[in-house]
Motif scaffolding. Sequence first.
Motif, PDB file in Angstrom:
ATOM      1  N   ARG A   1      -5.370   2.272  -6.092  1.00 13.53           N
ATOM      2  CA  ARG A   1      -5.767   0.953  -5.587  1.00 13.53           C
ATOM      3  C   ARG A   1      -5.867   0.902  -4.065  1.00 13.53           C
ATOM      4  O   ARG A   1      -6.184  -0.138  -3.505  1.00 13.53           O
ATOM      5  N   HIS A   2      -5.586   2.038  -3.380  1.00 11.89           N
ATOM      6  CA  HIS A   2      -5.532   2.005  -1.922  1.00 11.89           C
ATOM      7  C   HIS A   2      -6.518   2.968  -1.262  1.00 11.89           C
ATOM      8  O   HIS A   2      -6.708   4.087  -1.726  1.00 11.89           O
TER       9      HIS A   2
ATOM     10  N   SER B   1       1.185  -6.258  -9.808  1.00 17.41           N
ATOM     11  CA  SER B   1      -0.033  -6.273 -10.626  1.00 17.41           C
ATOM     12  C   SER B   1       0.274  -6.563 -12.093  1.00 17.41           C
ATOM     13  O   SER B   1      -0.466  -7.276 -12.771  1.00 17.41           O
TER      14      SER B   1
ATOM     15  N   ILE C   1      -7.282  -5.987 -13.208  1.00 14.26           N
ATOM     16  CA  ILE C   1      -7.217  -5.592 -11.803  1.00 14.26           C
ATOM     17  C   ILE C   1      -6.157  -6.351 -11.021  1.00 14.26           C
ATOM     18  O   ILE C   1      -5.679  -5.901  -9.995  1.00 14.26           O
TER      19      ILE C   1
ATOM     20  N   ILE D   1      -7.631 -10.116  -6.638  1.00 17.72           N
ATOM     21  CA  ILE D   1      -8.924  -9.697  -6.101  1.00 17.72           C
ATOM     22  C   ILE D   1      -9.258 -10.451  -4.822  1.00 17.72           C
ATOM     23  O   ILE D   1     -10.019  -9.966  -3.994  1.00 17.72           O
TER      24      ILE D   1
ATOM     25  N   GLU E   1     -14.405  -3.220  -2.173  1.00 16.82           N
ATOM     26  CA  GLU E   1     -14.219  -2.160  -3.171  1.00 16.82           C
ATOM     27  C   GLU E   1     -13.499  -2.689  -4.415  1.00 16.82           C
ATOM     28  O   GLU E   1     -13.763  -2.223  -5.525  1.00 16.82           O
ATOM     29  N   ARG E   2     -12.576  -3.664  -4.243  1.00 16.42           N
ATOM     30  CA  ARG E   2     -11.931  -4.285  -5.395  1.00 16.42           C
ATOM     31  C   ARG E   2     -12.968  -4.958  -6.286  1.00 16.42           C
ATOM     32  O   ARG E   2     -12.906  -4.883  -7.509  1.00 16.42           O
TER      33      ARG E   2
ATOM     34  N   ILE F   1     -10.153   3.272  -7.106  1.00 17.55           N
ATOM     35  CA  ILE F   1     -10.941   2.711  -6.010  1.00 17.55           C
ATOM     36  C   ILE F   1     -11.673   3.786  -5.206  1.00 17.55           C
ATOM     37  O   ILE F   1     -12.667   3.509  -4.529  1.00 17.55           O
TER      38      ILE F   1
END
Length: 477
Positions: free
Chosen positions: A235-236, A350, A398, A401, A450-451, A462
């Motif tokens: 996610r980074h 999350s 996800i 966001i 990108e999210r 990602i």
Amino acid sequence: MKHTKVKDLLQSNTTLTEVNAKGWVRTFRNNQFIALNDGSTLNNIQCVVDFENTPEETLKRITTGAAISVVGALVESQGAGQKYEIQVSKLEILGDSDAEKFPMQPKKHSLEFLRENAHLRVRTNAFGAIMRVRSVLAFAVHRYFQEKGFVYVNTPIITGADAEGAGEMFQVTSLPLDNLPRTEDGSINYREDFFGKHTNLTVSGQLEGETFAMALGQIYTFGPTFRAENSNTSRHLAEFWMIEPEVAFNDLDDNMDLAEDFIKYVVKYAVENCADDLKFLEGRLADEEKQKPQAERSEMTLLEKLRFVLENDFKRVSYTEAIDILRDSTPNKKKKFSYIIEQWGADLQSEHERFLVEKHFKCPVILYDYPANIKAFYMRLNEDGKTVRAMDILFPGIGEIVGGSQREERYDVLVEKMRALGIDEEELWWYLDTRRFGSAVHSGFGLGFERLVLFVTGMTNIRDVIPFPRTPMNAEF
């Protein structure tokens, strides 16, 4: 002769006596049938070579990855699954490809292998589809804000301000690293640096964006941002793109309205303009889901997730109510969550966000009024003195966001918060000026581009939705 895009040839309303197509060979079989793709569409066009009248040396050079030009008649195809094909009368090799060494062979490759070949992975169906969807989404972002009368502002990439207060920023310097100038106390003398002060790559254009909103009314930024967070999760990224609108005279409710309307607009635009690519990516995601244990599989297909966003009103829930729901939930009581919710003030993970969206409310959720001590200094303090007018939008699969807030427009309150957090008032004198000269209620939010692409394409990492991912120990290409 001017060449025509493969997409336009496949969408032609009639056969044509002579066309020119250029692209890259995906496959070449039976010394006769070329699958040609030029990147304009997911679909290849079949080019039928007259192998009896084509030199053998030329046939040998038609290999996977080679760039070619073909001239011939566009005719109705005899094969299934395609409307037209090209009967080739002239073929030219524009660029040879070493078939044995070309990494992108017509077979399934792991995503990790493709990341190692990021300069060529876009030639695969999956990454061609992802990058076309990314392009369409970027256009939709600008289209939405321009239609709404927003002014596009390019905020600085090099800045002396840390908008998030987290300190995880890349330093920018022209000082000689092997002979750094020092002050009398031994610290680095940034007065001798290019800008005469300590500077970094930006993590957000928000603070500068606010100054423009207080003159132009409604603005948006859309540009690269950077975070030196040593995280190797899916996610980074160290370099990513942010969409950040700021609107004068908007309160938190207005901000939530804008964010929901914006997201629905861009997702709908992608659904309407990327049908073939999204259908392909939906099939890819379905295959990926089959490899997971039954309990971990998504209950929705990709297009169902997108319709889930488009067809549902976003449920607005206070942080306090969400904590009560999570604390009393079955996975929390049975300790199924990795992070157990025990008391008010917890920073949601999350897994908590997805539970609220996918299991409890079964629709996108907007959480608001968060504890002040887990949010940034610039968010407006509520009358209770312990929560701020913050809001996060949560999506299925996800989690968060969008993150945004009503900004703290009161000079005295903002100064007090900055002092409590040790934020240098002199560094942000210009930001404080907007509270001294004609301050007004205003709000904004940030959406990591990108999210958004991750959600719309159904990808799970990602690093696979940006052309060249920048992550810890990786700045290849």
